[in-house]
Design a protein around this motif. Structure first.
Motif, PDB file in Angstrom:
ATOM      1  N   ALA A  69       0.811  -1.225  -0.065  1.00  0.00           N
ATOM      2  CA  ALA A  69       0.085   0.045   0.040  1.00  0.00           C
ATOM      3  C   ALA A  69       0.720   1.437  -0.129  1.00  0.00           C
ATOM      4  N   ARG A  70       2.207   0.965   0.439  1.00  0.00           N
ATOM      5  CA  ARG A  70       3.102   2.363   0.734  1.00  0.00           C
ATOM      6  C   ARG A  70       3.878   2.473  -0.549  1.00  0.00           C
ATOM      7  N   ASP A  71       3.621   1.325  -1.534  1.00  0.00           N
ATOM      8  CA  ASP A  71       4.578   1.418  -2.893  1.00  0.00           C
ATOM      9  C   ASP A  71       4.147   2.221  -4.055  1.00  0.00           C
ATOM     10  N   ARG A  72       4.563   3.438  -4.220  1.00  0.00           N
ATOM     11  CA  ARG A  72       3.804   4.287  -5.049  1.00  0.00           C
ATOM     12  C   ARG A  72       3.846   3.880  -6.695  1.00  0.00           C
ATOM     13  N   ALA A  73       4.943   3.195  -6.969  1.00  0.00           N
ATOM     14  CA  ALA A  73       4.944   2.668  -8.304  1.00  0.00           C
ATOM     15  C   ALA A  73       3.964   1.539  -8.467  1.00  0.00           C
ATOM     16  N   LEU A  74       3.673   0.620  -7.600  1.00  0.00           N
ATOM     17  CA  LEU A  74       2.787  -0.431  -7.689  1.00  0.00           C
ATOM     18  C   LEU A  74       1.502   0.078  -7.708  1.00  0.00           C
ATOM     19  N   THR A  75       1.112   1.204  -6.693  1.00  0.00           N
ATOM     20  CA  THR A  75      -0.209   1.634  -6.675  1.00  0.00           C
ATOM     21  C   THR A  75      -0.699   2.291  -7.842  1.00  0.00           C
ATOM     22  N   ARG A  76       0.381   3.069  -8.315  1.00  0.00           N
ATOM     23  CA  ARG A  76       0.086   3.893  -9.689  1.00  0.00           C
ATOM     24  C   ARG A  76      -0.331   2.929 -10.783  1.00  0.00           C
ATOM     25  N   ALA A  77       0.654   1.776 -10.882  1.00  0.00           N
ATOM     26  CA  ALA A  77       0.497   1.022 -11.794  1.00  0.00           C
ATOM     27  C   ALA A  77      -0.946   0.232 -11.807  1.00  0.00           C
ATOM     28  N   PHE A  78      -1.360   0.014 -10.595  1.00  0.00           N
ATOM     29  CA  PHE A  78      -2.507  -0.782 -10.403  1.00  0.00           C
ATOM     30  C   PHE A  78      -3.757   0.109 -10.560  1.00  0.00           C
ATOM     31  N   GLY A  79      -3.506   1.216 -10.330  1.00  0.00           N
ATOM     32  CA  GLY A  79      -4.434   2.369 -10.442  1.00  0.00           C
ATOM     33  C   GLY A  79      -4.994   2.647 -11.883  1.00  0.00           C
TER      34      GLY A  79
END
Length: 719
Positions: free
Chosen positions: A384-394
């Motif tokens: 949840a804190r990983d911005r690269a992952l959450t941006r890609a998921f979003g």
């Protein structure tokens, strides 16, 4: 308490022959017993309701069952108080029986097991409605009552066998049904349960499997049959009761729903949901008519509704590049194969926005499986804190709101071409509009399909809030329990019982946790009743079928009243929208509209639809259709209402004309041709009907408006 007058019968002097004690004494005694039983039941139900309401507040299933029982008891209490002795519809004498069987709106006994009234929906009551002289169904005679202010003011006897004369003292040429036709109309549908005819009763009691089409012209009783069938199915079919699935009634417009609002409660059913198609989606309240006929035609197709699926799938595309996630135990690479596996994890049919959490949890599981020491909760917090992952998921699986998705179809041509490849370039351009959120009636099926396919975009947030608050309350409760156990110095150590997880969880109060307001019209419903069904487009049918997975429907309509035309048989029409188990029952006798009015209306519809199913009227008022200039409108209304002091009138005109009318007399409605459908009035006044246009739609409007009249029709023209 039911107040029993000195006599249940109050026959006028003109019916002195019927006031013979030999003819009515047995009925008087029986109705007196009914009154005593009603008093007893009302008192018992009052006590039961008070006890239920005093019961301690409970949670979960127990609270639900208590609320259901309160509604059941309250509903029966309201019905008993609404009618009193009027519960009794009449009586029948069976061959070989010495005592009559009395039929009521509800079943009733005297507390000792003696049946005073049999429910009209029960098999035992069927001959009361269905018997004819050709098929008497074991009846010797039948008596129907007319009630006024709680007393019998007339009754009609029919004899089916020669020995039936011994049980009948008053024979009339009129049946109760034909006599009821002359009564003035009110702003609510009249109670006609006691006058249901054999052809109508056969439809009322038909089974619920598949779709039953009730087809008939104006005045044939289609709506009456559909409403009584609804009450009958709720009583007789265990699959349809309120706790099992319930029933949805869909009407053409708000005036119709107001007109029929009393019918089902009068039949003992108060739990049926009623609505118009507009009510099924929030945007329906402000949606305008579609101005462009070609745009309306394109949006009316089931194919356009099907375009919602590829529109949603376009927003469910796994990333095409790996993402590196940094954790305390080292880096983990989420590969394109991992993304594909996670995106494939939701169960089929899970709404897009709700499936998003499933995909995220699948990613958490994939990463956690590659780390030996970290717990799933730790991995969840890290991701949840990983911005690269959450941006890609979003970007790959965004939260989507239904109105935004549909609006994109009307504002992004490339998106519409992708989702609806069968459209031509000109059709794509035509469907675009400057304000994509300016909703029309023909947008509503797409909005409904999008909302069902996407689900609630706020559901994930509410779920996280519930989980966080539940965890916090559980932690607080754990500390409280630990303190109680530590302070317990009793010999039995009773507080140690609280160490169990179930007991600790039970102490958490879930009443204040965030939840969504339930959508009472979302379904699924066990049975759907749709009136004026000839007007529905293929796209609108998808809205209804999505709420009726059982495909158990009562479909009411008249092909000759379809404003867009209806060339094919019902079976072909419904097969096109996915209904294959279809039975059609036709009603051909017009009980409502006088011969004089139908003689004028028939040429109007046949000029546009030569094969229209025009029913045969059975009554005449002797009042011909009148014509007058427009400036005599108020004179016509006052004159007509004077002849029908308890009746109603309706002025039917185009919106522009109605806007110029003010201060009409009491008991007068002013409606457009579209909103008068399904209603009836003693006096109908058409204002310049020739100005309503040409073609099938205008002819149907004139035909429908003319046939709303039960007594008089007046046509006003300019000049």
């Amino acid at each position: 308490m039911t107040t029993l007058p000195a006599r249940a019968f109050d026959l006028p002097a003109s019916l002195a022959a019927k006031d013979d004690p030999v003819a009515i004494a047995a009925d008087e005694r029986h109705l007196a017993a009914v009154a005593r039983a009603l008093d007893s039941q009302v008192a018992d139900l009052d006590d039961r309701l008070a006890t239920l309401r005093r019961a301690p507040t409970r949670h979960g299933q127990a609270a639900l069952e208590r609320d259901v029982e309160i509604r059941r008891v309250s509903g029966r209490l309201r019905t008993l108080r609404r009618f009193g002795l009027d519960l009794c519809l009449g009586r029948m004498v069976l061959e070989g029986a010495d005592e009559p069987v009395y039929v009521g709106r509800l079943g009733l006994d005297d507390g000792t097991g003696r049946r005073l009234l049999v429910d009209w929906r029960s098999p035992a009551a069927e001959p009361f409605f269905a018997a004819t002289h050709a098929h008497p169904m074991g009846l010797r005679s039948r008596r129907r009552y007319r009630w006024t202010a709680g007393r019998v003011t007339d009754y009609w006897d029919e004899v089916f066998t020669s020995d039936g004369l011994a049980h009948t003292a008053a024979l009339d040429d009129q049946s109760a049904f034909v006599a009821s036709l002359g009564a003035s109309r009110s702003d609510r549908m009249r109670d006609v349960l006691g006058t249901i005819q054999a052809d109508q009763d056969a439809i009322v009691r038909a089974g619920s499997r598949g779709a039953l089409v009730v087809d008939g012209g104006p005045g044939t009783g289609k709506t009456v049959v559909a409403l009584h069938r609804t009450a009958f199915l709720l009583y007789s079919d265990p699959r349809l009761g309120h706790r099992r699935g319930g029933v949805l009634l869909v009407g053409p417009h708000r005036p119709y729903l107001s007109y029929v609002s009393d019918v089902l409660p009068n039949l003992g059913e108060e739990g049926v949901q009623t609505c118009t198609l507009r009510d099924l989606v929030p945007e329906g309240a402000t949606a305008r008519a579609e101005d462009d006929e070609e745009v309306a035609r394109l949006k009316a197709s089931a194919a356009m509704v099907a375009a919602i699926e590829p529109a949603v799938r376009f927003s469910e595309r796994p990333p095409t590049a790996p993402v590196v996630v940094t954790t305390d135990e080292g880096d983990v690479v989420v590969t394109t194969e991992d993304w594909a596996d996670a995106f494939a994890s939701p169960e089929p049919g899970t709404p897009h926005n709700e499936a998003r959490d499933d995909v995220w949890e699948a990613l958490v599981g994939i990463v956690a499986g590659r780390l030996e020491e970290a717990s799933v909760d730790e991995v969840r917090r890290t991701l949840a804190r990983d911005r690269a992952l959450t941006r890609a998921f979003g970007r790959a699986w965004p939260l989507i709101d239904a109105p935004d998705l549909v609006a994109d179809l009307w504002s992004v041509p490339a998106y519409l071409r992708l989702c609806a490849p069968w459209l031509t370039a000109d059709e794509v351009r035509r469907l675009q509009r400057p304000d994509p959120h300016a909703w029309t009636e023909h947008d509503l099926p797409l909005l409904d399909a999008a909302r069902r396919r996407l689900g609630d975009p706020a559901a994930s947030r509410r779920r996280r809030e519930r989980e966080a608050r539940t965890a916090a309350e559980r932690e607080v409760m754990t500390r409280v329990v630990d303190d109680l156990i530590a302070a317990d110095d009793s010999e039995l150590q009773l507080m140690s019982m609280l160490q169990g997880d179930d007991l600790r969880d039970a102490l958490v109060d879930e009443a204040g946790l965030p939840t969504a307001d339930p959508d009472a019209l979302a379904g699924p419903f066990a049975h759907v009743v749709v009136d004026e069904a000839q007007e529905l487009t293929d796209a609108q049918w998808q809205m209804l079928l999505a709420r009726c997975p059982s495909r158990s429907l009562t479909i009411v309509g008249d092909r000759a009243q379809a404003r867009r035309g209806f060339p094919e048989p019902w079976g072909e029409r419904l097969a096109r929208v996915g209904l294959t188990q279809v039975t059609t029952a036709s009603l051909t006798i017009n009980y409502r509209t006088p011969v004089e009015v139908m003689d004028a209306a028939e040429p109007v519809i046949r000029a546009a639809l030569p094969d229209a199913n025009v029913p045969t009227s059975v009554r005449s008022t002797g009042v011909p259709v009148r014509h007058a200039p427009v400036d005599r409108l108020r004179e016509v209304l006052l004159d007509g209402l004077g002849r029908h002091p308890a009746g109603t009138a309706c002025v039917v005109a185009q919106p522009g004309v109605l806007a110029s009318l003010d201060g009409l007399a009491d008991r007068v409605r002013a409606l457009t041709p579209e909103l008068v459908k399904g209603l009836e009035f003693d006096l109908v006044v058409l204002v310049e009907p020739q100005s309503w246009g040409d073609g099938v739609a205008a002819a149907v409007d004139r035909y429908v408006a003319m046939t709303r009249a039960t007594q008089e029709l007046v046509v006003l023209a300019g000049g």
